[in-house]
Scaffold this active site. Structure first.
Site, PDB file in Angstrom:
ATOM      1  N   ARG A   1       0.864  -1.175   0.000  1.00 39.97           N
ATOM      2  CA  ARG A   1       0.000   0.000   0.000  1.00 39.97           C
ATOM      3  C   ARG A   1       0.907   1.233   0.000  1.00 39.97           C
ATOM      4  O   ARG A   1       2.030   1.189   0.509  1.00 39.97           O
ATOM      5  CB  ARG A   1      -0.876   0.024   1.252  1.00 39.97           C
ATOM      6  CG  ARG A   1      -1.815  -1.178   1.380  1.00 39.97           C
ATOM      7  CD  ARG A   1      -2.560  -1.130   2.702  1.00 39.97           C
ATOM      8  NE  ARG A   1      -3.484  -2.251   2.841  1.00 39.97           N
ATOM      9  CZ  ARG A   1      -3.171  -3.412   3.416  1.00 39.97           C
ATOM     10  NH1 ARG A   1      -1.947  -3.594   3.930  1.00 39.97           N
ATOM     11  NH2 ARG A   1      -4.061  -4.384   3.500  1.00 39.97           N
TER      12      ARG A   1
ATOM     13  N   LYS B   1      -2.220  -2.718   7.958  1.00 38.08           N
ATOM     14  CA  LYS B   1      -3.348  -2.271   8.767  1.00 38.08           C
ATOM     15  C   LYS B   1      -3.297  -2.951  10.135  1.00 38.08           C
ATOM     16  O   LYS B   1      -3.006  -4.132  10.238  1.00 38.08           O
ATOM     17  CB  LYS B   1      -4.662  -2.600   8.057  1.00 38.08           C
ATOM     18  CG  LYS B   1      -4.871  -1.785   6.782  1.00 38.08           C
ATOM     19  CD  LYS B   1      -6.211  -2.054   6.155  1.00 38.08           C
ATOM     20  CE  LYS B   1      -6.434  -1.158   4.939  1.00 38.08           C
ATOM     21  NZ  LYS B   1      -7.736  -1.409   4.289  1.00 38.08           N
TER      22      LYS B   1
ATOM     23  N   HIS C   1      -3.377   3.168  -5.581  1.00 35.23           N
ATOM     24  CA  HIS C   1      -3.303   1.711  -5.482  1.00 35.23           C
ATOM     25  C   HIS C   1      -3.163   1.022  -6.841  1.00 35.23           C
ATOM     26  O   HIS C   1      -3.165  -0.203  -6.908  1.00 35.23           O
ATOM     27  CB  HIS C   1      -4.555   1.167  -4.788  1.00 35.23           C
ATOM     28  CG  HIS C   1      -4.401   1.054  -3.296  1.00 35.23           C
ATOM     29  ND1 HIS C   1      -3.343   1.602  -2.605  1.00 35.23           N
ATOM     30  CD2 HIS C   1      -5.181   0.437  -2.362  1.00 35.23           C
ATOM     31  CE1 HIS C   1      -3.487   1.335  -1.313  1.00 35.23           C
ATOM     32  NE2 HIS C   1      -4.582   0.637  -1.137  1.00 35.23           N
TER      33      HIS C   1
ATOM     34  N   ARG D   1      -0.446  -1.493  -7.034  1.00 30.02           N
ATOM     35  CA  ARG D   1      -0.775  -2.617  -6.143  1.00 30.02           C
ATOM     36  C   ARG D   1      -1.762  -3.568  -6.837  1.00 30.02           C
ATOM     37  O   ARG D   1      -1.590  -4.789  -6.820  1.00 30.02           O
ATOM     38  CB  ARG D   1      -1.376  -2.074  -4.845  1.00 30.02           C
ATOM     39  CG  ARG D   1      -1.839  -3.130  -3.839  1.00 30.02           C
ATOM     40  CD  ARG D   1      -2.221  -2.414  -2.540  1.00 30.02           C
ATOM     41  NE  ARG D   1      -3.026  -3.217  -1.633  1.00 30.02           N
ATOM     42  CZ  ARG D   1      -2.523  -4.072  -0.740  1.00 30.02           C
ATOM     43  NH1 ARG D   1      -1.218  -4.271  -0.677  1.00 30.02           N
ATOM     44  NH2 ARG D   1      -3.320  -4.730   0.076  1.00 30.02           N
TER      45      ARG D   1
ATOM     46  N   HIS E   1      -3.846  -9.094   3.074  1.00 30.33           N
ATOM     47  CA  HIS E   1      -5.287  -9.158   3.261  1.00 30.33           C
ATOM     48  C   HIS E   1      -5.625 -10.127   4.389  1.00 30.33           C
ATOM     49  O   HIS E   1      -5.156 -11.272   4.386  1.00 30.33           O
ATOM     50  CB  HIS E   1      -5.980  -9.643   1.970  1.00 30.33           C
ATOM     51  CG  HIS E   1      -5.993  -8.629   0.889  1.00 30.33           C
ATOM     52  ND1 HIS E   1      -6.157  -8.944  -0.451  1.00 30.33           N
ATOM     53  CD2 HIS E   1      -5.852  -7.273   0.917  1.00 30.33           C
ATOM     54  CE1 HIS E   1      -6.133  -7.852  -1.180  1.00 30.33           C
ATOM     55  NE2 HIS E   1      -5.949  -6.823  -0.370  1.00 30.33           N
TER      56      HIS E   1
ATOM     57  N   TYR F   1      -9.349  -9.968  -7.580  1.00 31.69           N
ATOM     58  CA  TYR F   1      -8.383  -9.991  -8.677  1.00 31.69           C
ATOM     59  C   TYR F   1      -8.590 -11.186  -9.594  1.00 31.69           C
ATOM     60  O   TYR F   1      -8.185 -11.156 -10.755  1.00 31.69           O
ATOM     61  CB  TYR F   1      -6.955  -9.969  -8.118  1.00 31.69           C
ATOM     62  CG  TYR F   1      -6.672  -8.714  -7.341  1.00 31.69           C
ATOM     63  CD1 TYR F   1      -6.595  -7.476  -7.975  1.00 31.69           C
ATOM     64  CD2 TYR F   1      -6.534  -8.744  -5.957  1.00 31.69           C
ATOM     65  CE1 TYR F   1      -6.371  -6.316  -7.257  1.00 31.69           C
ATOM     66  CE2 TYR F   1      -6.306  -7.590  -5.234  1.00 31.69           C
ATOM     67  CZ  TYR F   1      -6.226  -6.380  -5.888  1.00 31.69           C
ATOM     68  OH  TYR F   1      -6.014  -5.226  -5.176  1.00 31.69           O
TER      69      TYR F   1
END
Length: 296
Positions: free
Chosen positions: A147, A171, A242, A245, A268, A277
Site C-alpha cells: 500500500r 493495517k 493503489h 498494487r 489481506h 483480482y
C-alpha cells in the site's frame, strides 16, 4: 456523555485493537456526524437511540446522495460502536442488530497492462537524485504490491537487499515480510548509494524515501509524482495510488501465482478481498479469447 462514549470507543480501537490512524479518523468523523444528527433531533444520549433512529439516519444519508459504500461505512461504524456499548453495559439492547448495509455494486480496480507498467517505470530521470528515488519507489511498489501508506512508512532498516525482501507494517500495525525482485533491489541500492544521501539533511533520518527538504515523503507527494509520470507515459487510464498494487496482484495471478500466496503478500486478512483480482483475470481471459479465437 455521548462524546465521552465515542472517545472511549476510539481509545478501545486504538489501544486494544490497534487500528490504523486513518481508520480511527474515519470512525471519529462518522460517529461525530451521527452525534450532530442526534443533537439536531434533540436526542440527548446514545443510550436513547432506537433501531428506527438508525434507519432514519441511514435514510437521510441516502437522500443526501451519499454512495452506497459511504452509507455502508457509516452503518459499520455504528454497528461496531453499539457492540462496544453493549459490551460495556452502557446500553441494554443494540439498536443496530440485524440491520443490513445497502447492496454494493462490485467495482473492479483499474489495472495497467504489463506494457503500461514498463512505460510508467521508465519515466523517472535516474540522472537526478529525485529521479533515482522515484524509480526506486515505483519499482518497489510494483515488485511488492505494498500500500502507498506502507511504502511511505518504510525506514532504511526495513530493507534486506541481499536476501531480497522488505519488512512492512500494514493495517492494525501487522508486520509482514514481502519478497522483491532483483530489479527493484538494484534500483533501491542505486538510490541509497547515489540519491538518498544527497536528499537527507540529517544523518540520523530513518525514512527510506524523503522529499526535497530531507523529510519523509508523504502519500500526497507520492500521488502527485505518480500522476505526473502517468501523463508523461501517455497512460489515459484513471490512475490511483493503489493502481500499481492492483496491477501487481493481477499480473501475478495471470501468470499462475497461488491465490493464498498473493493474499499473504498483499496483507489481506480475508481471502475474499484478494478474490476480486480473480474476476479481473477472468475478464482478461475473455478478452484474449475474443481477440484470438477464430469463431469468437
Amino acid at each position: 456523555m455521548a462524546n465521552y462514549w465515542v472517545e472511549e470507543f476510539l481509545h478501545y480501537l486504538a489501544v486494544e485493537r490497534g487500528l490504523a490512524e486513518n481508520t480511527l479518523s474515519s470512525y471519529h468523523r462518522d460517529l461525530h456526524q451521527f452525534l450532530e444528527w442526534l443533537k439536531e433531533r434533540d436526542i440527548k444520549s446514545v443510550e436513547a437511540v432506537h433501531r428506527n433512529h438508525i434507519m432514519a439516519y441511514l435514510l437521510k444519508l441516502q437522500q443526501k446522495g451519499r454512495a452506497p459504500a459511504t452509507v455502508s461505512r457509516h452503518l459499520a461504524a455504528l454497528k461496531s460502536f453499539y457492540h462496544f456499548l453493549t459490551r460495556e453495559s452502557a446500553v441494554e439492547k443494540d439498536p443496530t442488530i440485524n440491520l443490513d448495509s445497502p447492496k454494493l455494486a462490485k467495482k473492479l480496480p483499474h489495472v495497467l497492462s504489463p506494457d503500461e507498467v514498463v512505460a510508467l517505470l521508465d519515466q523517472p530521470d535516474t540522472g537526478k537524485k529525485a529521479g533515482l528515488r522515484d524509480k526506486a519507489m515505483l519499482e518497489l511498489l510494483y515488485a511488492t504490491g505494498l500500500r502507498v501508506s506502507e511504502l511511505m512508512a518504510l525506514d532504511v532498516p526495513h530493507l534486506n537487499l541481499e536476501l531480497g525482501f522488505v519488512r512492512c507494517f500494514g493495517k492494525g500495525a501487522k508486520e509482514r515480510i514481502v519478497p522483491m525482485g532483483s530489479v527493484a533491489a538494484r534500483c533501491l541500492n542505486e538510490y541509497l548509494e547515489k540519491g538518498r544521501n544527497k536528499l537527507i539533511k540529517h544523518f540520523d533520518e530513518p525514512a527510506l524515501f524523503v522529499n526535497q527538504h530531507g523529510r519523509r515523503l508523504t502519500r500526497q507527494g507520492f500521488w502527485k509524482l505518480l500522476k505526473k509520470y502517468a501523463v508523461d507515459a501517455g497512460i489515459n487510464k484513471d490512475i490511483a495510488p493503489h493502481t500499481l498494487r492492483h496491477s501487481f496482484a493481477t499480473h501475478l495471478l495471470e501468470n499462475g501465482a497461488d491465490l493464498r500466496a498473493v493474499q499473504e503478500m498483499l496483507g489481506h486478512a480475508d481471502i475474499t478481498t484478494t478474490q476480486i483480482y480473480t474476476h479481473l483475470t477472468k475478464s482478461r481471459i475473455k478478452e484474449v479469447y475474443d481477440e484470438t479465437h477464430p469463431r469468437a
